[in-house]
Enzyme design. Structure first.
Site, PDB file in Angstrom:
ATOM      1  N   THR B  60     -15.788 -15.311   3.355  1.00  0.00           N
ATOM      2  CA  THR B  60     -17.166 -15.720   3.114  1.00  0.00           C
ATOM      3  C   THR B  60     -17.115 -17.104   2.475  1.00  0.00           C
ATOM      4  O   THR B  60     -16.339 -17.344   1.542  1.00  0.00           O
ATOM      5  CB  THR B  60     -17.964 -14.689   2.289  1.00  0.00           C
ATOM      6  OG1 THR B  60     -19.312 -15.156   2.158  1.00  0.00           O
ATOM      7  CG2 THR B  60     -17.392 -14.447   0.906  1.00  0.00           C
ATOM      8  N   GLU B  61     -17.911 -18.046   3.028  1.00  0.00           N
ATOM      9  CA  GLU B  61     -17.684 -19.456   2.721  1.00  0.00           C
ATOM     10  C   GLU B  61     -18.042 -19.825   1.293  1.00  0.00           C
ATOM     11  O   GLU B  61     -17.676 -20.897   0.819  1.00  0.00           O
ATOM     12  CB  GLU B  61     -18.408 -20.363   3.725  1.00  0.00           C
ATOM     13  CG  GLU B  61     -19.913 -20.236   3.763  1.00  0.00           C
ATOM     14  CD  GLU B  61     -20.386 -19.271   4.844  1.00  0.00           C
ATOM     15  OE1 GLU B  61     -19.639 -18.305   5.159  1.00  0.00           O
ATOM     16  OE2 GLU B  61     -21.498 -19.472   5.366  1.00  0.00           O
ATOM     17  N   ASN B  62     -18.745 -18.945   0.588  1.00  0.00           N
ATOM     18  CA  ASN B  62     -18.996 -19.250  -0.811  1.00  0.00           C
ATOM     19  C   ASN B  62     -17.763 -19.002  -1.684  1.00  0.00           C
ATOM     20  O   ASN B  62     -17.820 -19.224  -2.889  1.00  0.00           O
ATOM     21  CB  ASN B  62     -20.225 -18.500  -1.331  1.00  0.00           C
ATOM     22  CG  ASN B  62     -20.182 -17.024  -1.066  1.00  0.00           C
ATOM     23  OD1 ASN B  62     -19.891 -16.590   0.043  1.00  0.00           O
ATOM     24  ND2 ASN B  62     -20.467 -16.230  -2.077  1.00  0.00           N
ATOM     25  N   SER B 102     -12.582 -23.512   0.172  1.00  0.00           N
ATOM     26  CA  SER B 102     -13.142 -22.603   1.161  1.00  0.00           C
ATOM     27  C   SER B 102     -13.445 -23.325   2.470  1.00  0.00           C
ATOM     28  O   SER B 102     -13.169 -22.824   3.562  1.00  0.00           O
ATOM     29  CB  SER B 102     -14.415 -21.968   0.607  1.00  0.00           C
ATOM     30  OG  SER B 102     -14.908 -21.008   1.507  1.00  0.00           O
TER      31      SER B 102
END
Lengths: 230, 228
Positions: B60-62, B102
């Site tokens: 998840t890019e966060n 990320s």
């Protein structure tokens, strides 16, 4: 040298009108709500704010925007179901928006902190967000020149600090904190607790204290204890 | 580590796929051991159909690898959310990292697959999924542009047609682009398309149809098609 301030208000008191401020957080996670609300209290105006979003609900960044203190937002994702404070200002033409792809936003902040004068990224090539930017073909692929985002201040929420400003974070609340801490002239961090120097395992430090100028303790009632980060 | 296999010969299925069936179809095409990012909305459903022993790791890019299912009740932690800001859980082997890391792992080609929604995809894999360009609309891009060009393979999940029957697979996108030549496959309710991102002869390969014949599909879509 890290200064531990007595209150969030003390920590942000000298931020002047017109400052550029990096504000950590991805939506509510990692948002330094108490530092931002202290900034609402000081009455500072005409700010340029860098954040992933543009406020949620009516607290923190949303409150700062709602109070009319923000001239410009640099972010990747302003529009959310609860971004009514920003939406209203934007539609009234009272706030400027610079929209940046999320990874370019992060890398531009990282570049500022790392002394990089700009970088070529494939993200955004051929899209409206690259219009007017220098493009270069390198090994058959197209890249867009992006410039660093440097700021006067960074407001960051970490989990734990020691007395020399070394920081750890919690889970996905880490998000922009470590890079924003590097990219401002003055970095102000709110933490759940400050532990004595020597009590934090150097192997788990995420942000070394060199990047931190001021600390303020804001205990978070909702934060479960303890974490195995020391 | 894992690469997407190019399958098979053309098949025709009897009925149009529902959202759950489509998610299951995408999940079945994700190789064991892959690192995958599932976009907000419909692509998130794919996680429900990944076999527990598949060894697929969700990004998840966060700032997390090893994301688990949505959190409920006592498991909700405001510091642990996904890119859609929904509370999630962590699986054994999970890791956390900051935003620049990320997106570096994404842009650097370390993710095998990302699955995204779309307004339009062109025959050469251009993607439009972030902005309708309508006057008055507040634009928001998030990580869409980074995801689209970063993963080794970008899959799109969408209905083939708009509410008024227009094909979303088009010769050239009319909405503002998210990325150029980035989509490798399109999974829709009526067909799965394989895109030649090098451009090829401009035609799109149809791997399978559902509830329509190849000829009916050709009538729906304004780009040249050929059977796998």
């Amino acid at each position: 040298m890290v200064m531990i301030t007595q209150s969030a208000l003390d920590a942000v008191a000298d931020i002047p009108d017109g400052a550029t401020v990096l504000i950590g957080g991805f939506g509510p996670a990692g948002q330094p709500v108490e530092l931002i609300e202290a900034l609402v209290e000081t009455g500072t105006r005409d700010l340029t704010v860098v954040n992933n979003n543009a406020g949620n609900g009516d607290v923190g960044l949303a409150a700062l925007i709602g109070a009319g203190r923000v001239r410009k937002v640099i972010c990747s994702f302003p529009r959310q179901h609860d971004s009514h404070q920003f939406d209203e200002k934007y539609r009234a033409g009272e706030i400027e928006l610079e929209l940046v792809p999320q990874g370019n936003l992060a890398e531009r902040i990282r570049a500022a902190g790392a002394g990089i004068g700009g970088f070529f990224t494939p993200t955004g090539y051929g899209t409206p967000l690259a219009e007017g930017k220098e493009v270069r073909e390198i090994d058959g692929r197209h890249y867009v020149l992006e410039l660093p985002i440097r700021a006067d201040y960074a407001l960051v929420k970490a989990h734990r600090a020691d007395e020399v400003g070394n920081l750890t974070y919690r889970k996905t609340a880490r998000n922009f904190g470590p890079i924003m801490a590097t990219a401002a002239t003055t970095t102000i961090v709110q933490v759940h607790e400050v532990v004595p120097t020597g009590a934090m395992d150097p192997e788990v430090v995420v942000t070394p204290g060199i990047y931190v100028d001021r600390l303020v303790v804001v205990p978070t009632a909702t934060t479960p204890e303890p974490e195995e980060d020391q | 580590m894992s690469s997407v296999q190019t399958p098979s010969t053309f098949t025709e299925g009897p009925t149009r796929l529902g959202k759950a069936e489509l998610a299951a179809l995408v999940a079945a095409d994700i190789p064991d051991g892959a690192f995958v990012n599932l976009g907000i909305g419909q692509p998130t459903l794919v996680s429900n159909y990944l076999a527990p022993d598949s060894g697929v790791t969700l990004h998840t890019e966060n700032g997390m690898l090893g994301m688990g299912p949505e959190a409920h009740g006592d498991d909700v932690d405001p510091d642990l959310i996904n890119a859609g800001k929904i509370p999630v859980t962590e699986l054994p082997g999970a890791s956390y990292f900051h935003h620049a890391d990320s997106f570096a792992m994404m842009r650097g080609g370390h993710l095998d697959i990302c699955v995204l929604g779309a307004y339009q995809v062109s025959a050469r894999g251009d993607l439009a999924n972030w902005h309708t360009g309508e006057p008055g609309a507040i634009p928001a891009v998030g990580g869409a542009m980074d995801l689209a060009i970063g993963a080794k393979d970008t899959f799109v999940m969408m209905t083939l047609t708009t509410r008024d029957g227009q094909s979303k697979l088009v010769e050239a996108c009319t909405y503002p682009l998210t990325g150029v030549g980035c989509v490798s496959r399109i999974y829709t309710d009526v067909a799965v398309f394989l895109i030649d991102r090098e451009g090829g002869d401009g035609s799109v390969v149809v791997r399978e149809t559902h509830g329509v014949s190849f000829e009916e599909l050709e009538a729906l879509v304004p780009v040249p098609l050929r059977r796998a």
